[in-house]
Each structure stands twice: as C-alpha cells, then as structure tokens.
Design an enzyme around this catalytic site. Structure first.
Site, PDB file in Angstrom:
ATOM      1  CD1 TRP A  92      -0.116  -1.001   3.391  1.00  0.00           C
ATOM      2  CD2 TRP A  92       0.151   1.208   3.272  1.00  0.00           C
ATOM      3  NE1 TRP A  92       0.464  -0.585   4.575  1.00  0.00           N
ATOM      4  CE2 TRP A  92       0.635   0.773   4.529  1.00  0.00           C
ATOM      5  CE3 TRP A  92       0.204   2.568   2.977  1.00  0.00           C
ATOM      6  CZ2 TRP A  92       1.167   1.646   5.479  1.00  0.00           C
ATOM      7  CZ3 TRP A  92       0.746   3.449   3.921  1.00  0.00           C
ATOM      8  CH2 TRP A  92       1.217   2.982   5.146  1.00  0.00           C
ATOM      9  CD  GLU A 135       5.666   5.292  12.516  1.00  0.00           C
ATOM     10  OE1 GLU A 135       6.646   4.998  11.802  1.00  0.00           O
ATOM     11  OE2 GLU A 135       4.978   4.440  13.093  1.00  0.00           O
ATOM     12  CD  GLU A 173       8.494   1.043  10.615  1.00  0.00           C
ATOM     13  OE1 GLU A 173       8.069   2.136  11.036  1.00  0.00           O
ATOM     14  OE2 GLU A 173       8.144  -0.055  11.089  1.00  0.00           O
ATOM     15  CG  HIS A 176       4.366   3.324   8.908  1.00  0.00           C
ATOM     16  ND1 HIS A 176       4.949   2.460   9.805  1.00  0.00           N
ATOM     17  CD2 HIS A 176       3.893   2.538   7.905  1.00  0.00           C
ATOM     18  CE1 HIS A 176       4.837   1.223   9.380  1.00  0.00           C
ATOM     19  NE2 HIS A 176       4.205   1.240   8.226  1.00  0.00           N
ATOM     20  CD  GLU A 226       9.109  -2.368  14.265  1.00  0.00           C
ATOM     21  OE1 GLU A 226       7.953  -1.927  14.253  1.00  0.00           O
ATOM     22  OE2 GLU A 226       9.957  -2.004  13.432  1.00  0.00           O
ATOM     23  CB  THR A 229       5.198   0.656  16.940  1.00  0.00           C
ATOM     24  OG1 THR A 229       6.422   1.119  17.503  1.00  0.00           O
ATOM     25  CG2 THR A 229       4.722   1.654  15.918  1.00  0.00           C
ATOM     26  CG  ASP A 258       3.156  -1.946   7.095  1.00  0.00           C
ATOM     27  OD1 ASP A 258       2.700  -2.955   6.521  1.00  0.00           O
ATOM     28  OD2 ASP A 258       3.439  -0.888   6.509  1.00  0.00           O
ATOM     29  CD  GLU A 259       5.201   0.091  13.043  1.00  0.00           C
ATOM     30  OE1 GLU A 259       6.226  -0.617  13.053  1.00  0.00           O
ATOM     31  OE2 GLU A 259       5.235   1.313  12.796  1.00  0.00           O
ATOM     32  CG  HIS A 262       8.161  -3.995  10.220  1.00  0.00           C
ATOM     33  ND1 HIS A 262       7.889  -2.668  10.004  1.00  0.00           N
ATOM     34  CD2 HIS A 262       8.197  -4.569   8.984  1.00  0.00           C
ATOM     35  CE1 HIS A 262       7.777  -2.434   8.704  1.00  0.00           C
ATOM     36  NE2 HIS A 262       7.952  -3.575   8.071  1.00  0.00           N
TER      37      HIS A 262
END
Length: 393
Positions: A92, A135, A173, A176, A226, A229, A258-259, A262
C-alpha cells in the site's frame, strides 16, 4: 516506530535484584555528569543538541568474536527475514488512503475529511501528532541499526541480507510518517509549522537507546519497540473508529499491521540468538530491561517545551493509547515468546538474569499500582501542535 515513555519510575538499576559483571557499572545506566555542569547543559539547548542530558554512552560492548555469529546467520536472515518484506508493487502507498488532488471532487472531499475530524478531541490529535513525529524521525532509526556491529550496511548498498533488511524495513516504515503527516495537514486541526519544527529538532537530536553497537541489545530493543508500536497504532485505530472517523481508523490499522509484521522479524532474530547463545542473550535481555527501554522520541522538543515528550506520553497514558500496563505486557509477551523461563544450562550469571527478567513484569505492575496510588494532582499544559490549547497531563 511511534511510542511513548513508560511512566513508571524504577529504583536505581544498582538496587534491582540482578547483578552482572557483563553489565556496565551503575553510572552507565544513570544520568551522566552533564547534569552537574551548567555550561554543558546550555550546550544541549543549541539547535541540534538534545533538549536534556543523555546517558553516558558505551560503544562496542559485544565481544569481537561474536561478530562471527551474525556473519554466519546471513543465509538464515535471507530465508527468515527477507521473506517477511512485501514487494513494492503489492504494498500500500499513502495515496491509496488519501484524496487525490487531481480528482474533480478534491475540495469537497477535503471538506468531508475536516467534518469527520471535528469529532476527534484535542487529546487524540496530540497523541496522533506525537506518533507521526516519531515515525518521521525514521532517518535516526536507520542510523541506529547501522551502528550495530556485524549487521550494519557497510557501503550504503551492501548485498548482505542484514543490510537489505535494514534498507527495505526503512522503506516500508517511511510510508507511515508520510501518510499520517498528509492526513494531519488536510485535517486543519493542527499547527503544521510547530509540528515540522519538532520533527527537525528530533532528527537533529538523535536518540539514545543504550544499545552500544551491540546487535544483541539492538534487536531486543527493536523487538520491544515494534510490538509497542503495533499496540499504539492499534489503539489510535480503535479510538478513531469510536469517534466516527472510519478512514483514519483504517489508516492506523494498516500501519499497525506493518508494525506487527516487523515485530515478527525482530523477535525471530532474538529467538535465533537464544537458540545459538542462550546465556549471552538472556544477559543482554536483562541488561536492556535494567536500563529500561527508552522510547525513540524521548528527545522530542518543539522549541518551547523542555518536557514535551513527558507531556505527550502522559496524554497517551490517559486516553489509553500506550500505558505502563502495556510496557509490562510487552515484556511478559516477549519472555513467553522466547521461552525464557524454560532456558537450561545457563551460567550462574545467566540464571540470575533469567530470574530477574521473568519476575520483572509483575514488579513493574506493582510499582505502577503504587505510582497510581501516589499520583499527584493533574495539571494542564499548552501544546504548540494544537495552537497552544491546554490539555490535562
């Protein structure tokens, strides 16, 4: 990596029940002597100095021979880390969630977005801004990873799996901060000039995670961060939904996803280290937790408020985005994820570290309960990000 400070105040590390010859002397984990020198304190107020003293900084604490462990794991990293990255073409992008300026209905859509944002309270915006600023300090985090011995990107375009991971993680990242920044800009609810100044101050100040060029410490730190977050963005998604902004809830939810991915990568690294070197890894875990996990934006400053990070963290705690309970829960989760309680064959030092780490979540919760019972009366402070409107901290 958008996170807030754990508000629990621990006793001095030298009073905790775990001691190790491999851990720096107590002064290393405490404030440096900068505190006693007014001239040096003033120097920290200069444009690219941190707003407060940093801790005594230790470098290259890992035994040189252990660098070979990480070199030997290059193929493992390719098979276990790089597979967790998403191809750019299927990832995305911020424009997938935001209004397209070339579209005919752009101005009407901006009005709709601003109408939705009217339902969001100021304290929510302060936390969302703080998350976004954290971020946006991404250059600092890539720099931090490239300080770690044995895994750094030696050329800037190295083809080792460790270097590829760091660059690709950074690229993922990067979306974000871009996404949250643009949304906040369109909202009309925040002072973008003050936010932009805070970002510049923060990147210029850097961060002091106390990872000592040591990948054992570094990957424990990133595992913790992570997950924190993931929790933080998940809670901003929940609150946005409760206030009726489903688009913002979707945005925060995708970032949280996403976090989580990760987090999986970094916890896999530490899991592998426990397999290869359980004694060294549990000592490193105890070391990081004795020093406490400093949040990435702990040197945040807007040119006005020397305690900006603490104030932002207090609001995040109050509205339930990231709390002292979350800090303890994360540690408990990681201890279970890495089966720390089940480790065997440890040295005497390793056993002490194991006992300390496994008992720490309960200790943190007890300290937090006492802190809440002794909580001082709240006060209000202005936040420049929301045009100096005051909030309870």
């Amino acid at each position: 990596m958008a996170l807030k400070l754990n508000p629990v105040i621990f006793p001095s590390p030298c009073k905790l029940p775990y001691h190790s010859n491999s851990v720096r002397s107590p002064i290393v984990a405490m404030a440096s002597t900068l505190h006693n020198n007014p001239k040096e304190i003033n120097n920290l107020k200069k444009p690219y100095g941190p707003p407060r003293e940093v801790h005594v900084q230790v470098t290259h604490s890992m035994a040189p021979e252990k660098i070979e462990i990480f070199k030997s794991l290059n193929d493992w990293a390719e098979k276990n880390l790089l597979v967790l990255l998403k191809p750019v073409e299927s990832s995305w992008q911020p424009s997938d969630f935001l209004l397209l300026p070339e579209s005919e209905g752009f101005y009407d859509q901006v009005k709709e977005l601003r109408e939705r944002c009217k339902e969001l309270p100021d304290d929510y915006f302060v936390v969302l801004v703080g998350d976004m600023i954290t971020e946006e300090a991404l250059p600092t985090y890539q720099t931090m990873l490239n300080t770690l011995d044995g895994v750094r990107d030696e050329t800037g375009a190295s083809l080792t799996s460790w270097a590829i991971w760091t660059r690709a993680w950074t690229a993922e990242e990067n979306r974000h901060g871009d996404l949250l920044n643009r949304y906040l800009y369109l909202s009309g609810r925040v002072d973008m000039k003050q936010i932009e100044k805070t970002i510049q101050y923060l990147i210029g100040s850097g961060m002091d995670p106390k990872t000592e060029n040591n990948p054992y410490l570094g990957f424990i730190y990133t595992s913790f961060q992570e997950r924190a977050t993931f929790i933080s963005h998940g809670n901003t998604a929940r609150l946005a939904k409760e206030h009726g902004d489903l688009k913002l809830a979707q945005i925060c939810g995708f970032i949280a996803s996403d976090e989580k991915r990760h987090e999986t990568a970094y916890t896999k690294i530490v899991e592998k280290l426990f397999e290869i070197d359980p004694d060294g890894t549990v000592l490193a875990l105890a070391d990081m937790m004795k020093k406490k996990i400093s949040m990435p934006a702990h040197l945040m400053f807007d040119g006005r408020d020397d305690s900006l990070f603490e104030h932002y963290a207090s609001v995040a705690q109050r509205i339930g985005v990231y709390t002292a309970k979350d800090y303890a829960d994360i540690l408990e989760f990681l201890v279970g994820r890495w089966n720390v309680e089940k480790l065997t064959g440890l040295s005497g030092e390793g056993c002490s570290a194991q006992d300390f780490v496994c008992g720490l979540p309960a200790r943190i919760r007890r300290l937090e309960e006492r802190a809440q019972a002794r909580a001082k009366q709240t006060s209000t402070v202005p936040f420049s990000w929301i045009f100096d409107r005051k909030l309870t901290v």
